[in-house]
Design a protein around this motif. Structure first.
Motif, mmCIF file in Angstrom:
data_model
loop_
_atom_site.group_PDB
_atom_site.id
_atom_site.type_symbol
_atom_site.label_atom_id
_atom_site.label_comp_id
_atom_site.label_asym_id
_atom_site.label_seq_id
_atom_site.Cartn_x
_atom_site.Cartn_y
_atom_site.Cartn_z
ATOM 1 N N ASP A 89 0.836 -1.199 0.000
ATOM 2 C CA ASP A 89 0.000 0.000 0.000
ATOM 3 C C ASP A 89 0.870 1.248 0.000
ATOM 4 O OD1 ASP A 89 0.878 -0.623 2.624
ATOM 5 O OD2 ASP A 89 -0.804 0.433 3.531
ATOM 6 N N THR A 90 1.872 1.285 0.870
ATOM 7 C CA THR A 90 2.743 2.454 0.966
ATOM 8 C C THR A 90 3.630 2.575 -0.261
ATOM 9 O OG1 THR A 90 2.756 2.141 3.352
ATOM 10 C CG2 THR A 90 4.396 3.629 2.448
ATOM 11 N N VAL A 91 4.106 1.447 -0.789
ATOM 12 C CA VAL A 91 4.889 1.474 -2.026
ATOM 13 C C VAL A 91 4.058 2.086 -3.151
ATOM 14 C CG1 VAL A 91 5.965 0.037 -3.799
ATOM 15 C CG2 VAL A 91 6.393 -0.435 -1.378
ATOM 16 N N ALA A 92 2.788 1.717 -3.243
ATOM 17 C CA ALA A 92 1.907 2.270 -4.269
ATOM 18 C C ALA A 92 1.718 3.772 -4.080
ATOM 19 C CB ALA A 92 0.554 1.554 -4.246
ATOM 20 N N VAL A 93 1.551 4.206 -2.840
ATOM 21 C CA VAL A 93 1.406 5.635 -2.548
ATOM 22 C C VAL A 93 2.681 6.379 -2.933
ATOM 23 C CG1 VAL A 93 1.214 7.312 -0.678
ATOM 24 C CG2 VAL A 93 -0.366 5.385 -0.777
ATOM 25 N N MET A 94 3.845 5.807 -2.614
ATOM 26 C CA MET A 94 5.115 6.421 -3.015
ATOM 27 C C MET A 94 5.186 6.585 -4.532
ATOM 28 S SD MET A 94 7.600 4.195 -0.479
ATOM 29 C CE MET A 94 9.137 4.619 -1.361
ATOM 30 N N LEU A 95 4.855 5.514 -5.245
ATOM 31 C CA LEU A 95 4.911 5.558 -6.707
ATOM 32 C C LEU A 95 3.910 6.559 -7.286
ATOM 33 C CD1 LEU A 95 5.246 1.805 -7.760
ATOM 34 C CD2 LEU A 95 6.860 3.650 -8.273
ATOM 35 N N ALA A 96 2.680 6.520 -6.799
ATOM 36 C CA ALA A 96 1.654 7.411 -7.330
ATOM 37 C C ALA A 96 2.010 8.871 -7.073
ATOM 38 C CB ALA A 96 0.296 7.073 -6.714
ATOM 39 N N THR A 97 2.543 9.148 -5.895
ATOM 40 C CA THR A 97 2.908 10.526 -5.556
ATOM 41 C C THR A 97 4.084 10.995 -6.400
ATOM 42 O OG1 THR A 97 2.150 10.125 -3.287
ATOM 43 C CG2 THR A 97 3.489 12.089 -3.665
ATOM 44 N N ALA A 98 5.093 10.142 -6.554
ATOM 45 C CA ALA A 98 6.254 10.510 -7.373
ATOM 46 C C ALA A 98 5.840 10.768 -8.822
ATOM 47 C CB ALA A 98 7.302 9.407 -7.311
ATOM 48 N N ARG A 99 4.978 9.918 -9.359
ATOM 49 C CA ARG A 99 4.522 10.092 -10.736
ATOM 50 C C ARG A 99 3.696 11.370 -10.873
ATOM 51 N NH1 ARG A 99 4.046 5.485 -14.122
ATOM 52 N NH2 ARG A 99 1.854 5.954 -14.547
ATOM 53 N N HIS A 100 2.891 11.675 -9.859
ATOM 54 C CA HIS A 100 2.105 12.912 -9.858
ATOM 55 C C HIS A 100 3.018 14.134 -9.862
ATOM 56 C CE1 HIS A 100 -0.789 15.967 -8.666
ATOM 57 N NE2 HIS A 100 -0.111 16.175 -7.544
ATOM 58 N N PHE A 101 4.065 14.112 -9.049
ATOM 59 C CA PHE A 101 5.016 15.218 -9.016
ATOM 60 C C PHE A 101 5.660 15.399 -10.397
ATOM 61 C CE2 PHE A 101 6.299 16.644 -4.543
ATOM 62 C CZ PHE A 101 5.054 16.360 -4.006
ATOM 63 N N ALA A 102 6.062 14.303 -11.013
ATOM 64 C CA ALA A 102 6.725 14.393 -12.310
ATOM 65 C C ALA A 102 5.778 14.932 -13.386
ATOM 66 C CB ALA A 102 7.255 13.015 -12.716
ATOM 67 N N ARG A 103 4.544 14.474 -13.382
ATOM 68 C CA ARG A 103 3.588 14.916 -14.402
ATOM 69 C C ARG A 103 3.263 16.395 -14.269
ATOM 70 N NH1 ARG A 103 0.984 9.713 -13.580
ATOM 71 N NH2 ARG A 103 -0.314 10.658 -11.954
ATOM 72 N N THR A 104 3.171 16.874 -13.034
ATOM 73 C CA THR A 104 2.753 18.255 -12.790
ATOM 74 C C THR A 104 3.916 19.221 -12.635
ATOM 75 O OG1 THR A 104 2.651 17.844 -10.395
ATOM 76 C CG2 THR A 104 0.620 17.484 -11.686
ATOM 77 N N GLY A 105 5.144 18.703 -12.630
ATOM 78 C CA GLY A 105 6.294 19.567 -12.418
ATOM 79 C C GLY A 105 6.439 20.033 -10.980
ATOM 80 N N THR A 106 5.748 19.396 -10.069
ATOM 81 C CA THR A 106 5.837 19.754 -8.650
ATOM 82 C C THR A 106 7.160 19.277 -8.079
ATOM 83 O OG1 THR A 106 3.443 19.483 -8.475
ATOM 84 C CG2 THR A 106 4.692 19.572 -6.409
#
Length: 442
Positions: free
Chosen positions: A122-139
Motif C-alpha cells: 500500500d505504501t509502495v503504491a502511494v510512493m509511486l503514485a505521488t512521485a509520478r504525480h510530481f513528475a507529471r505536474t512539475g511539482t
C-alpha cells in the motif's frame, strides 16, 4: 519585502486512483520471502518511475534480490535529503486460508485484498503514485527525496536495507531523515476521533536459538539428563515470564495524550498501572506490546524416534527489548535457562528512539490534521522492527509514517502477516493526499 511560501499543489484525482491500481498490480507479484524474490517486481517499479521520466537504479544484492533507488531534486538543495522507503517482499500466504486468492489484488466491499495490502505494498503504491504525480505536474518537493524500494525486510533486510547501507551508502548521500513503515496509520479513539501514532522509537530484536544438551538413551529408561525436558522447562519459564513495565518517553506521551483527549485522569506512575490504563479503554490493549520487553518461544525441534531420548534439542525464541532495556532482557533470559541450555543469536538488532520534534515532525502532524481534522498525531514506539534499523547506521534520523486512514471497525493490527489482509481504497487515496502535502512541506 515579504515572501510567502509557494502554494501547495494538491493530489490529483488521477494520482489518488492510480495508487489503487498500482497497489493491485504490486500485490499480483508474488514476492513471498523466502520462497520467491523481488526481481520482477523491482523491474516493474523502475519501469513505472521511468514512464514519468524518473531515473532510478536497480541494485541486486544477490541473484533476484533486487532493490530500486531513485532521487528527486527538491527546491532547497542546502537542506539534508529525506529518505522515503518501503519494502517489496511479503510473508508467505496459504491460499486455502483466504477468502480471496492472496495474490489476486481483488477489489471487494471497498477494500483491495491481498498479501502485502498493508505490509507494505500500500505504501509502495502511494510512493509511486505521488512521485509520478510530481513528475507529471512539475511539482518539486521542498528538499531532495530519496525513494528506496527494498528487498528482504521480512527476513531482516540482509539483502535489502542492511546490504545497501554496507555496500552502497553512496545512494543515501546527504540524507539526514527518513520515513518508512511502522506508524502514521489511524487508530479509533472514539466514534469520531482518531489517533495517528507516528513512530519515533522501535523495540530491538533479539531472536535466539536455544540448545539443550543431555544424555541420549532408550525411551523406556529413566533419564535425569533429558534434553527435551530441560529445554521444554526453560521455554515454559520464558514463555510465562512477565517483564516489568518500562514507560519510555514515546509510550508515556501517547498515553498522556489519549487520557487528555478522553478527559480522564491516569496516574502513569501508579504501582497498579493496569488499573490506571483500563481507564483508557481499548487504547490500553493497543499499547500492551510496548509497555515492556517480551520473549516468546516460537519453534521447537528434537528427536527422530519415539523410543529414543535425543542428546540434543533446539528451539527459537523471539525476544524484543525497549530502547535502553536490552541488558535487562538478556540477563532475564539467562537466569531463566537451565544449566544444560545455551543460547546464541539468530538475529540481533538495535532498539532505536529519536525525539518527537523538528520541522519533519511538524510537517507530518500538519499533513495528517489537514486531511483529517479529527486526527491527533502522537509519538509511538513500534513493537516490532523495520528497515529503519539499518539506516540509523548512517546517522539518519528515522520515523515511521505511512498516512493511512482506516475504518473504525477494521482491526488493522491483526491483518499484519494475517489471513485476508486488505486495505481500504479510500485509505490509499488518503495516503496520496497526505504524502503529496508532506513532500512539499517537509
Amino acid at each position: 519585502m515579504s515572501s510567502t511560501a509557494p502554494a501547495l499543489v494538491p493530489a490529483s484525482e488521477e494520482a489518488q486512483q492510480e495508487a489503487v491500481e498500482l497497489c493491485a498490480e504490486l500485490i499480483r507479484f508474488d514476492t513471498s520471502n523466502p520462497t520467491s524474490d523481488e526481481r520482477a517486481c523491482a523491474e516493474w517499479v523502475a519501469a513505472r518511475l521511468a514512464q514519468e521520466g524518473i531515473a532510478s537504479e536497480l541494485v541486486e544484492s544477490a541473484p533476484g534480490r533486487a532493490n530500486v533507488v531513485a532521487r528527486i531534486p527538491g527546491t532547497d538543495a542546502s537542506r539534508g535529503a529525506l529518505l522515503v522507503h518501503g519494502h517489496l517482499d511479503v510473508v508467505p500466504a496459504d491460499p486455502a486460508e483466504w477468502r480471496v486468492p492472496p495474490f489476486s489484488g481483488e477489489i471487494r466491499d471497498g477494500y483491495l485484498w491481498g498479501r502485502g495490502a498493508i505490509d507494505m505494498k500500500d505504501t509502495v503504491a502511494v510512493m509511486l503514485a505521488t512521485a509520478r504525480h510530481f513528475a507529471r505536474t512539475g511539482t518539486r518537493p521542498s528538499r531532495d527525496l530519496v525513494l528506496a524500494f527494498l528487498a528482504d525486510e521480512e527476513a531482516g533486510g540482509r539483502f535489502g536495507a542492511h546490504w545497501l547501507v554496507e555496500h552502497r551508502p553512496d545512494l543515501f548521500a546527504g540524507v539526514t531523515e527518513a520515513i518508512g513503515e511502522g506508524g502514521g496509520f489511524s487508530y479509533a479513539l472514539d466514534d469520531t476521533r482518531r489517533l495517528y501514532p507516528i513512530e519515533n522509537a522501535q523495540r530491538g530484536m533479539a531472536w535466539m536459538e536455544l540448545t539443550a544438551t543431555g544424555r541420549a538413551g532408550h525411551g523406556s529408561s529413566p533419564n535425569d539428563e533429558n534434553a527435551v525436558t530441560d529445554l521444554a522447562e526453560s521455554l515454559t519459564r520464558i514463555g510465562r515470564h512477565i517483564f516489568p513495565v518500562r514507560l519510555i518517553a514515546p509510550v508515556r506521551a501517547l498515553l498522556e495524550e489519549a487520557a487528555r483527549l478522553q478527559g480522564v485522569d491516569v496516574d502513569l506512575d501508579a504501582e497498579d498501572l493496569d488499573t490506571e490504563l483500563a481507564k483508557l479503554g481499548p487504547v490500553a490493549g493497543f499499547m500492551q506490546a510496548v509497555l515492556r520487553n517480551s520473549a516468546n518461544p516460537t519453534m521447537f525441534t528434537a528427536g527422530y524416534q519415539t523410543n529414543v531420548i535425543p542428546g540434543k534439542a533446539t528451539a527459537r525464541v523471539d525476544g524484543r527489548f525497549l530502547p535502553g532495556h536490552e541488558q535487562e532482557l538478556i540477563d532475564t533470559i539467562d537466569a531463566l535457562l537451565l544449566p544444560s541450555v545455551s543460547r546464541e543469536w539468530v538475529n540481533h538488532d538495535i532498539a532505536m528512539e529519536t525525539t518527537f520534534d523538528g520541522p519533519l515532525v511538524d510537517a507530518m502532524c500538519e499533513a495528517v490534521r489537514a486531511e483529517d481534522p479529527d486526527g491527533h498525531p502522537v509519538p509511538y514506539c513500534n513493537p516490532g522492527g523495520t528497515d529503519a534499523k539499518a539506516f540509523t547506521k548512517l546517522d539518519i534520523r528515522c520515523f515511521g509514517f505511512k498516512g493511512l486512514k482506516l475504518p473504525h471497525d477494521l482491526d488493522y493490527g491483526r491483518l499484519f502477516h494475517g489471513v485476508d489482509e486488505r486495505v481500504p481504497l479510500e485509505g490509499l487515496r488518503f495516503g496520496v493526499r497526505v504524502m503529496t502535502r508532506l513532500w512539499q512541506t517537509c
